[in-house]
Design a protein around this motif. Structure first.
Motif, PDB file in Angstrom:
ATOM      1  N   ASN A 186       0.852  -1.188   0.000  1.00  0.00           N
ATOM      2  CA  ASN A 186       0.000   0.000   0.000  1.00  0.00           C
ATOM      3  C   ASN A 186       0.891   1.242   0.000  1.00  0.00           C
ATOM      4  OD1 ASN A 186      -2.293   1.558   0.147  1.00  0.00           O
ATOM      5  ND2 ASN A 186      -2.575   1.306   2.340  1.00  0.00           N
ATOM      6  N   ILE A 187       0.602   2.201  -0.883  1.00  0.00           N
ATOM      7  CA  ILE A 187       1.440   3.381  -1.051  1.00  0.00           C
ATOM      8  C   ILE A 187       0.604   4.639  -0.835  1.00  0.00           C
ATOM      9  CG2 ILE A 187       2.870   4.694  -2.689  1.00  0.00           C
ATOM     10  CD1 ILE A 187       4.184   2.157  -1.903  1.00  0.00           C
ATOM     11  N   ASN A 188       1.179   5.632  -0.188  1.00  0.00           N
ATOM     12  CA  ASN A 188       0.506   6.919  -0.054  1.00  0.00           C
ATOM     13  C   ASN A 188       0.293   7.525  -1.438  1.00  0.00           C
ATOM     14  OD1 ASN A 188       0.929  10.089   0.146  1.00  0.00           O
ATOM     15  ND2 ASN A 188       0.010   9.399   2.055  1.00  0.00           N
ATOM     16  N   ALA A 189      -0.935   7.910  -1.748  1.00  0.00           N
ATOM     17  CA  ALA A 189      -1.274   8.383  -3.094  1.00  0.00           C
ATOM     18  C   ALA A 189      -0.587   9.703  -3.431  1.00  0.00           C
ATOM     19  CB  ALA A 189      -2.786   8.529  -3.228  1.00  0.00           C
ATOM     20  N   ASP A 190      -0.415  10.595  -2.450  1.00  0.00           N
ATOM     21  CA  ASP A 190       0.283  11.856  -2.710  1.00  0.00           C
ATOM     22  C   ASP A 190       1.720  11.594  -3.137  1.00  0.00           C
ATOM     23  OD1 ASP A 190      -1.930  13.415  -2.049  1.00  0.00           O
ATOM     24  OD2 ASP A 190      -1.384  13.519   0.064  1.00  0.00           O
ATOM     25  N   THR A 191       2.374  10.675  -2.416  1.00  0.00           N
ATOM     26  CA  THR A 191       3.754  10.331  -2.756  1.00  0.00           C
ATOM     27  C   THR A 191       3.831   9.685  -4.126  1.00  0.00           C
ATOM     28  OG1 THR A 191       4.247   9.988  -0.407  1.00  0.00           O
ATOM     29  CG2 THR A 191       5.784   9.048  -1.990  1.00  0.00           C
ATOM     30  N   ALA A 192       2.896   8.783  -4.412  1.00  0.00           N
ATOM     31  CA  ALA A 192       2.881   8.114  -5.715  1.00  0.00           C
ATOM     32  C   ALA A 192       2.737   9.127  -6.845  1.00  0.00           C
ATOM     33  CB  ALA A 192       1.747   7.101  -5.761  1.00  0.00           C
TER      34      ALA A 192
END
Length: 221
Positions: A186-192
């Protein structure tokens, strides 16, 4: 203002942005308010029709939380990041890829253009490693908390995005990444969205959210 006046006023901006890549991150009320989401999608499609290359990256935190609670699982957060065990990761993938991503692609199709929904593990777009345990303070005690299947991005391979953009698709990216062992994270969407914008050398990164971020209190920007 007459329609022709609006077009003439917009012309310099269209010329400036023509052929450029724009990454738009959808979050906050843009994800849970259908009217806002449809308006944003129409705007994104308009940008595509006037010659810009548009990539959409979406979050889905409120929807994941609601789904977890409906399944009797209480969400936990540390430093704004969701503690993600195997069951939570499965729920996140179900919501992000199976529901939200597919819904955005359908809205784009309804506006008359083509989109392809992918996640960060398609084509090894986002390669990540498991995030190290985070130190948090609980009362007077500081302790380490393992976030589980939460990742931080190590590498971005934008080839799949270049291929889709070259064929005039709008890529819609869900923030799930792959690790070097083939597992999902799971990845932070802002960072992605930020990392994808850097990899694409995007002209603009637009973050649509209702969460306070970087602000300037001294002057109007």
């Amino acid at each position: 203002m007459k329609r022709e006046d609006v077009l003439m006023e917009a012309l310099p901006y269209i010329q400036k942005f023509y052929g450029r890549t724009i990454v738009i991150k959808l979050g906050g009320h843009a994800m849970v308010d259908q009217n806002i989401l449809e308006t944003v999608i129409r705007d994104a499609v308009l940008l595509r029709y006037v010659g810009m290359k548009v990539v959409l990256v979406h979050g889905g935190g409120p929807e994941i939380t609601a789904k977890m609670q409906a399944m009797g699982k209480e969400p936990r957060f540390v430093g704004g990041l969701r503690i993600t065990d195997a069951e939570t990761l499965e729920i996140a993938q179900m919501v992000l890829v199976g529901k939200i991503n597919d819904g955005i692609v359908s809205l784009i199709a309804n506006c008359g253009t083509r989109a392809v929904g992918i996640s960060g593990n398609d084509g090894n777009l986002l390669i990540a490693r498991k995030m190290e345990p985070q130190r948090v303070r609980v009362g007077e005690v500081e302790e380490e908390v393992d976030l589980g299947r939460v990742g931080e991005i190590e590498e971005v391979d934008p080839e799949v995005l270049h291929c889709l953009l070259a064929q005039n698709y709008i890529p819609v990216v869900a923030p799930i990444a792959i690790d070097r062992q083939g597992g999902s994270l799971n990845i932070n969407a802002d960072t992605a969205a930020a990392e994808i914008a850097i990899a694409l050398q995007a002209f603009k990164l637009i973050n649509l959210t209702d969460v306070d971020g970087v602000m300037n209190a001294d002057r109007t920007m």
